[in-house]
Design a protein around this motif. Structure first.
Motif, PDB file in Angstrom:
ATOM      1  N   GLY A 178       0.791  -1.232   0.000  1.00  0.00           N
ATOM      2  CA  GLY A 178       0.000   0.000   0.000  1.00  0.00           C
ATOM      3  C   GLY A 178       0.819   1.275   0.000  1.00  0.00           C
ATOM      4  O   GLY A 178       0.268   2.356  -0.218  1.00  0.00           O
ATOM      5  N   ARG A 179       2.145   1.156   0.242  1.00  0.00           N
ATOM      6  CA  ARG A 179       2.966   2.374   0.179  1.00  0.00           C
ATOM      7  C   ARG A 179       3.025   2.884  -1.258  1.00  0.00           C
ATOM      8  O   ARG A 179       3.375   2.148  -2.169  1.00  0.00           O
ATOM      9  CB  ARG A 179       4.402   2.094   0.628  1.00  0.00           C
ATOM     10  N   LYS A 180       2.705   4.145  -1.465  1.00  0.00           N
ATOM     11  CA  LYS A 180       2.714   4.737  -2.813  1.00  0.00           C
ATOM     12  C   LYS A 180       4.138   4.773  -3.370  1.00  0.00           C
ATOM     13  O   LYS A 180       5.099   5.063  -2.658  1.00  0.00           O
ATOM     14  CB  LYS A 180       2.167   6.165  -2.759  1.00  0.00           C
ATOM     15  N   ILE A 181       4.251   4.485  -4.653  1.00  0.00           N
ATOM     16  CA  ILE A 181       5.555   4.464  -5.323  1.00  0.00           C
ATOM     17  C   ILE A 181       5.521   5.406  -6.527  1.00  0.00           C
ATOM     18  O   ILE A 181       4.634   5.307  -7.377  1.00  0.00           O
ATOM     19  CB  ILE A 181       5.901   3.025  -5.776  1.00  0.00           C
ATOM     20  N   ASP A 182       6.477   6.317  -6.574  1.00  0.00           N
ATOM     21  CA  ASP A 182       6.548   7.292  -7.666  1.00  0.00           C
ATOM     22  C   ASP A 182       7.437   6.826  -8.808  1.00  0.00           C
ATOM     23  O   ASP A 182       7.231   7.211  -9.949  1.00  0.00           O
ATOM     24  CB  ASP A 182       7.084   8.629  -7.127  1.00  0.00           C
ATOM     25  N   GLN A 183       8.490   6.068  -8.461  1.00  0.00           N
ATOM     26  CA  GLN A 183       9.402   5.616  -9.529  1.00  0.00           C
ATOM     27  C   GLN A 183       9.879   4.193  -9.256  1.00  0.00           C
ATOM     28  O   GLN A 183      10.240   3.854  -8.132  1.00  0.00           O
ATOM     29  CB  GLN A 183      10.612   6.546  -9.638  1.00  0.00           C
ATOM     30  N   VAL A 184       9.896   3.411 -10.323  1.00  0.00           N
ATOM     31  CA  VAL A 184      10.408   2.032 -10.268  1.00  0.00           C
ATOM     32  C   VAL A 184      11.658   1.965 -11.130  1.00  0.00           C
ATOM     33  O   VAL A 184      11.685   2.520 -12.233  1.00  0.00           O
ATOM     34  CB  VAL A 184       9.342   1.042 -10.778  1.00  0.00           C
ATOM     35  N   TYR A 185      12.679   1.309 -10.602  1.00  0.00           N
ATOM     36  CA  TYR A 185      13.946   1.201 -11.345  1.00  0.00           C
ATOM     37  C   TYR A 185      14.352  -0.258 -11.346  1.00  0.00           C
ATOM     38  O   TYR A 185      14.567  -0.856 -10.292  1.00  0.00           O
ATOM     39  CB  TYR A 185      15.000   2.059 -10.644  1.00  0.00           C
ATOM     40  N   ILE A 186      14.433  -0.837 -12.545  1.00  0.00           N
ATOM     41  CA  ILE A 186      14.841  -2.241 -12.668  1.00  0.00           C
ATOM     42  C   ILE A 186      16.129  -2.282 -13.475  1.00  0.00           C
ATOM     43  O   ILE A 186      16.151  -1.904 -14.654  1.00  0.00           O
ATOM     44  CB  ILE A 186      13.731  -3.080 -13.336  1.00  0.00           C
ATOM     45  N   ILE A 245      11.673   2.824 -15.007  1.00  0.00           N
ATOM     46  CA  ILE A 245      12.911   2.869 -15.791  1.00  0.00           C
ATOM     47  C   ILE A 245      13.514   1.469 -15.802  1.00  0.00           C
ATOM     48  O   ILE A 245      13.689   0.864 -14.747  1.00  0.00           O
ATOM     49  CB  ILE A 245      13.929   3.842 -15.151  1.00  0.00           C
ATOM     50  N   ILE A 246      13.814   0.983 -17.004  1.00  0.00           N
ATOM     51  CA  ILE A 246      14.457  -0.325 -17.150  1.00  0.00           C
ATOM     52  C   ILE A 246      15.881  -0.091 -17.646  1.00  0.00           C
ATOM     53  O   ILE A 246      16.087   0.627 -18.627  1.00  0.00           O
ATOM     54  CB  ILE A 246      13.712  -1.205 -18.181  1.00  0.00           C
ATOM     55  N   VAL A 247      16.847  -0.693 -16.971  1.00  0.00           N
ATOM     56  CA  VAL A 247      18.251  -0.508 -17.353  1.00  0.00           C
ATOM     57  C   VAL A 247      18.934  -1.869 -17.506  1.00  0.00           C
ATOM     58  O   VAL A 247      19.445  -2.431 -16.532  1.00  0.00           O
ATOM     59  CB  VAL A 247      19.018   0.332 -16.305  1.00  0.00           C
ATOM     60  N   ILE A 260      22.990  -7.916 -22.887  1.00  0.00           N
ATOM     61  CA  ILE A 260      21.668  -8.142 -22.296  1.00  0.00           C
ATOM     62  C   ILE A 260      20.629  -7.291 -23.022  1.00  0.00           C
ATOM     63  O   ILE A 260      19.521  -7.756 -23.310  1.00  0.00           O
ATOM     64  CB  ILE A 260      21.710  -7.839 -20.777  1.00  0.00           C
ATOM     65  N   TYR A 261      21.018  -6.061 -23.341  1.00  0.00           N
ATOM     66  CA  TYR A 261      20.114  -5.165 -24.069  1.00  0.00           C
ATOM     67  C   TYR A 261      19.657  -5.816 -25.385  1.00  0.00           C
ATOM     68  O   TYR A 261      18.468  -5.863 -25.708  1.00  0.00           O
ATOM     69  CB  TYR A 261      20.868  -3.859 -24.342  1.00  0.00           C
ATOM     70  N   ARG A 262      20.634  -6.353 -26.131  1.00  0.00           N
ATOM     71  CA  ARG A 262      20.305  -6.976 -27.424  1.00  0.00           C
ATOM     72  C   ARG A 262      19.459  -8.232 -27.239  1.00  0.00           C
ATOM     73  O   ARG A 262      18.530  -8.497 -28.007  1.00  0.00           O
ATOM     74  CB  ARG A 262      21.586  -7.337 -28.181  1.00  0.00           C
ATOM     75  N   GLN A 263      19.797  -9.021 -26.228  1.00  0.00           N
ATOM     76  CA  GLN A 263      19.043 -10.245 -25.984  1.00  0.00           C
ATOM     77  C   GLN A 263      17.597  -9.906 -25.606  1.00  0.00           C
ATOM     78  O   GLN A 263      16.646 -10.542 -26.087  1.00  0.00           O
ATOM     79  CB  GLN A 263      19.725 -11.062 -24.868  1.00  0.00           C
ATOM     80  N   ALA A 264      17.450  -8.880 -24.769  1.00  0.00           N
ATOM     81  CA  ALA A 264      16.103  -8.464 -24.357  1.00  0.00           C
ATOM     82  C   ALA A 264      15.312  -7.925 -25.549  1.00  0.00           C
ATOM     83  O   ALA A 264      14.099  -8.108 -25.650  1.00  0.00           O
ATOM     84  CB  ALA A 264      16.200  -7.409 -23.254  1.00  0.00           C
ATOM     85  N   LEU A 265      16.046  -7.267 -26.444  1.00  0.00           N
ATOM     86  CA  LEU A 265      15.422  -6.768 -27.676  1.00  0.00           C
ATOM     87  C   LEU A 265      14.936  -7.942 -28.523  1.00  0.00           C
ATOM     88  O   LEU A 265      13.795  -7.972 -28.980  1.00  0.00           O
ATOM     89  CB  LEU A 265      16.471  -5.946 -28.440  1.00  0.00           C
ATOM     90  N   ALA A 266      15.821  -8.939 -28.675  1.00  0.00           N
ATOM     91  CA  ALA A 266      15.504 -10.110 -29.508  1.00  0.00           C
ATOM     92  C   ALA A 266      14.323 -10.887 -28.938  1.00  0.00           C
ATOM     93  O   ALA A 266      13.517 -11.447 -29.691  1.00  0.00           O
ATOM     94  CB  ALA A 266      16.737 -11.010 -29.620  1.00  0.00           C
ATOM     95  N   GLU A 267      14.212 -10.911 -27.626  1.00  0.00           N
ATOM     96  CA  GLU A 267      13.120 -11.668 -26.999  1.00  0.00           C
ATOM     97  C   GLU A 267      11.820 -10.864 -26.914  1.00  0.00           C
ATOM     98  O   GLU A 267      10.817 -11.355 -26.387  1.00  0.00           O
ATOM     99  CB  GLU A 267      13.539 -12.114 -25.584  1.00  0.00           C
ATOM    100  N   GLY A 268      11.869  -9.618 -27.361  1.00  0.00           N
ATOM    101  CA  GLY A 268      10.660  -8.798 -27.336  1.00  0.00           C
ATOM    102  C   GLY A 268      10.354  -8.174 -25.975  1.00  0.00           C
ATOM    103  O   GLY A 268       9.290  -7.591 -25.768  1.00  0.00           O
ATOM    104  N   GLY A 306       4.674   1.500 -20.963  1.00  0.00           N
ATOM    105  CA  GLY A 306       4.890   2.874 -20.499  1.00  0.00           C
ATOM    106  C   GLY A 306       6.172   3.066 -19.718  1.00  0.00           C
ATOM    107  O   GLY A 306       6.366   4.100 -19.075  1.00  0.00           O
ATOM    108  N   CYS A 307       7.065   2.069 -19.767  1.00  0.00           N
ATOM    109  CA  CYS A 307       8.386   2.227 -19.147  1.00  0.00           C
ATOM    110  C   CYS A 307       9.288   2.992 -20.107  1.00  0.00           C
ATOM    111  O   CYS A 307       9.031   3.037 -21.309  1.00  0.00           O
ATOM    112  CB  CYS A 307       9.056   0.869 -18.914  1.00  0.00           C
ATOM    113  N   ILE A 308      10.386   3.558 -19.596  1.00  0.00           N
ATOM    114  CA  ILE A 308      11.459   3.954 -20.491  1.00  0.00           C
ATOM    115  C   ILE A 308      12.582   2.930 -20.336  1.00  0.00           C
ATOM    116  O   ILE A 308      12.790   2.380 -19.256  1.00  0.00           O
ATOM    117  CB  ILE A 308      11.974   5.392 -20.261  1.00  0.00           C
ATOM    118  N   VAL A 309      13.276   2.664 -21.444  1.00  0.00           N
ATOM    119  CA  VAL A 309      14.397   1.725 -21.432  1.00  0.00           C
ATOM    120  C   VAL A 309      15.671   2.517 -21.641  1.00  0.00           C
ATOM    121  O   VAL A 309      15.832   3.177 -22.676  1.00  0.00           O
ATOM    122  CB  VAL A 309      14.246   0.645 -22.517  1.00  0.00           C
TER     123      VAL A 309
END
Lengths: 424, 164
Positions: free
Chosen positions: A288-296, A326-328, A334-342, A351-354
């Motif tokens: 229940g704690r409000k969250i303004d930003q998520v960072y993975i 925000i996804i990093v 890893i970036y390319r693999q994540a791209l390849a896997e969709g 609605g995330c930014i990468v």
């Protein structure tokens, strides 16, 4: 009397005939790593030391990640000078677009093998323990010294053996194992110690999960956090490196400082509340704690394993209208693999930014700073006051399932409660 | 060899290097410039107490977290001569010693010290004088005594291996 794994690695890198915890030793390094903060600083110290050439260019590796991509003119000047220094010294430089976050890059690129001694100008150099290497963090002068003479001073640590037993349940990851340990022994519980992770629960962990565990050994104060070499490590290294290595283990009759046992079946997803990695509670205590930003992302939890977990939650769902995500990915690979896997498409659609691989927001440097009064939930390793921006902000540490679920809910929620809801 | 001065006390445990020197200033390489941001996330007014002859007195696990050497470099530039704490985080303690700044664990001395106390640390004996009391810190390994005597790791290496 037998030796622990940490003692064996140290002994093999000294001129001593025997060693014991508390001994002062000079230790030879197999690899010396610096990033774009410690690197320029170390280069300056080398000048003070009267050293023109590093001791062995083939053992030194520099990674641009903290300031990269350059956030301002000062950063750009540092990166420019660092590239020139690397070229002059003939050392490996993972420039922008060529590597990613230092610890992930060194592991991926085969610099890390069991039994090796790796020093890094970054406290999370203990991450290399995931592959059975004595990785340890240092400051810039220490690293300059290691670049100059190939060795560094060290007090031999004792060993705390951490036995992970049993099978972990749904939504429990390597992150929760290390948070549970820090909760148990405290943020200074392993000062002057090496951690060694054993047991059927440790053996069952993937490399990505081991990286998450070893990465936060320093959050308990440890010099390093070692997984003894096994088939999982051997398989990972096959074809990745031509560095020789041997599988060493702690002797049965070795003297250890203490033993800790953690039953994985009893763990639920955990959360470190502001402002300490030791301030650990079950996620269910903070719902229940409000969250303004998520960072993975970051050197602890920006792996394919983490991104796949996050994507499982975010695919077909949306980031809550009052929340930013925000996804990093931790490296270009890893970036390319994540791209390849969709996965990246699923994140952007939600609605995330990468971001490109960078340490930026994790240390409050750039690319995702948080404002006063805001709360973040991140898969990073530190939630000290002001760590990610304003001194009046609040940072919670958690695994990728929990972080992604919070992005959808806009508040802290058990991931099972999000997965249970149908995707929109 | 002795390090002597007036106590400035940080009466907290687990003070991390992020609050002592926030990440947004981490690209600064000039020590004097770093000193302007020391303690920014902890209590910037502490900077006004650093009069050039400071012995910093701190709690347990002092300097936990990031390996950023900006913290001891800024401390040295700001006139901190020695740090006495209940205990230290490893990397911060290494960084201090490498910069010729003694970081000495001595919980009894910390308990006795008050803001403004006169403190003297004697390197060879490990004695910590706090006003009119004396406490014993664990003796330093000979190598560390040597480093402190020569002003840190950079001059130590320069004297033995420097060519330029």
């Amino acid at each position: 009397m037998g030796l622990t794994l940490a003692e064996k690695i140290l002994l093999a890198h000294t001129d001593a005939d025997e060693i014991a915890p508390g001994d002062f030793v000079m230790v030879r390094c197999d690899v010396v790593m610096a990033n774009d903060l410690g690197g320029p600083h170390a280069a300056r110290e080398l000048v003070k030391m009267g050293i023109d050439r590093v001791f062995d260019p083939s053992k030194i590796v520099i990674v641009a990640d903290h300031l990269m991509p350059a956030k301002d003119i000062r950063a750009a000047e540092l990166l420019k000078a660092l590239k020139e220094w690397c070229d002059r010294q003939g050392v490996m430089y993972y420039d922008q677009g060529r590597g990613g976050i230092e610890h992930t890059v060194l592991v991926e690129e085969g610099w890390v093998v069991p039994g090796s001694m790796i020093v890094g100008a970054d406290s999370h150099s203990c991450t290399y323990g995931a592959l059975g290497a004595f990785g340890t963090g240092m400051g810039a002068t220490d690293i300059a010294g290691a670049m100059a003479i190939g060795s560094f001073w060290q007090i031999v640590p004792g060993t705390i053996v951490v036995e992970f037993t049993g099978k972990k349940g749904a939504f429990v990851t390597g992150k929760d194992l290390i948070l549970a340990l820090i909760a148990e022994i405290g943020v200074a519980g392993a000062t002057g110690m090496a951690l060694e992770f054993v047991g059927d629960g440790a053996a069952a962990l993937s490399i990505d999960e081991r990286l998450a565990v070893s990465n936060m050994a320093v959050e308990a104060g440890a010099d390093t956090g070692l997984f003894p070499a096994d088939d999982v490590i051997a398989e990972y290294l096959d074809g990745r490196t031509d560095r020789p290595w041997t599988a060493e283990r702690t002797d049965d009759d070795a003297e250890v400082a203490s033993r800790v046992r953690i039953d994985l079946a009893e763990l639920s997803p955990l959360l470190a509340l502001p402002h300490s990695p030791g301030n650990v509670v079950p996620v269910s205590d903070a719902v229940g704690r409000k969250i303004d930003q998520v960072y993975i992302g970051n050197c602890a939890n920006g792996t394919m394993t983490d991104l796949r977990q996050a994507a499982e939650i975010l695919r077909g769902r949306s980031v809550h209208r009052n929340c930013r995500a925000i996804i990093v990915p931790a490296s270009q690979k890893i970036y390319r693999q994540a791209l390849a896997e969709g996965l990246l498409d699923a994140f952007v659609e939600a609605g995330c930014i990468v971001m490109t691989p960078t340490c930026g927001a994790c240390l409050g440097g750039h690319s995702g700073i948080i404002a006063g009064g805001e709360s973040a939930i991140t898969t990073t390793n530190r939630n000290f006051k002001g760590r990610m921006g304003s001194n009046e902000a609040f940072v919670h540490l958690a695994n990728a399932w929990v972080a992604a679920a919070a992005a959808v809910a806009g508040e802290i929620v058990h991931p099972a409660d999000v997965v249970g809801r149908a995707a929109a | 060899m002795t390090f002597e001065g007036k106590a400035v006390v940080i009466d907290q445990d687990d003070v991390d290097t992020d609050v002592m020197y926030p990440g947004r200033f981490i690209g600064i390489l000039d020590d004097e410039e770093m000193a302007k941001h020391l303690f920014e996330g902890l209590d910037p007014s502490l900077r006004d107490q650093l009069t050039g002859d400071t012995i910093l007195v701190a709690g347990a696990n002092f300097g936990t977290g990031s390996s950023r050497e900006n913290v001891p470099a800024a401390m040295r530039a700001a006139g901190i001569r020695c740090v006495i704490a209940k205990s230290f985080a490893r990397i911060y303690q290494r960084n201090c010693i490498n910069l010729g700044l003694p970081a000495i664990p001595c919980p009894q001395a910390v308990a006795a010290a008050r803001p403004g106390s006169r403190i003297r640390f004697e390197v060879e004996s490990g004695a910590v004088h706090v006003d009119d009391q004396v406490f014993q810190a664990a003796p330093l390994p000979p190598f560390m005594v040597e480093l402190l005597g020569e002003g840190g790791l950079a001059p130590w290496i320069r004297a033995r291996f420097g060519t330029s």
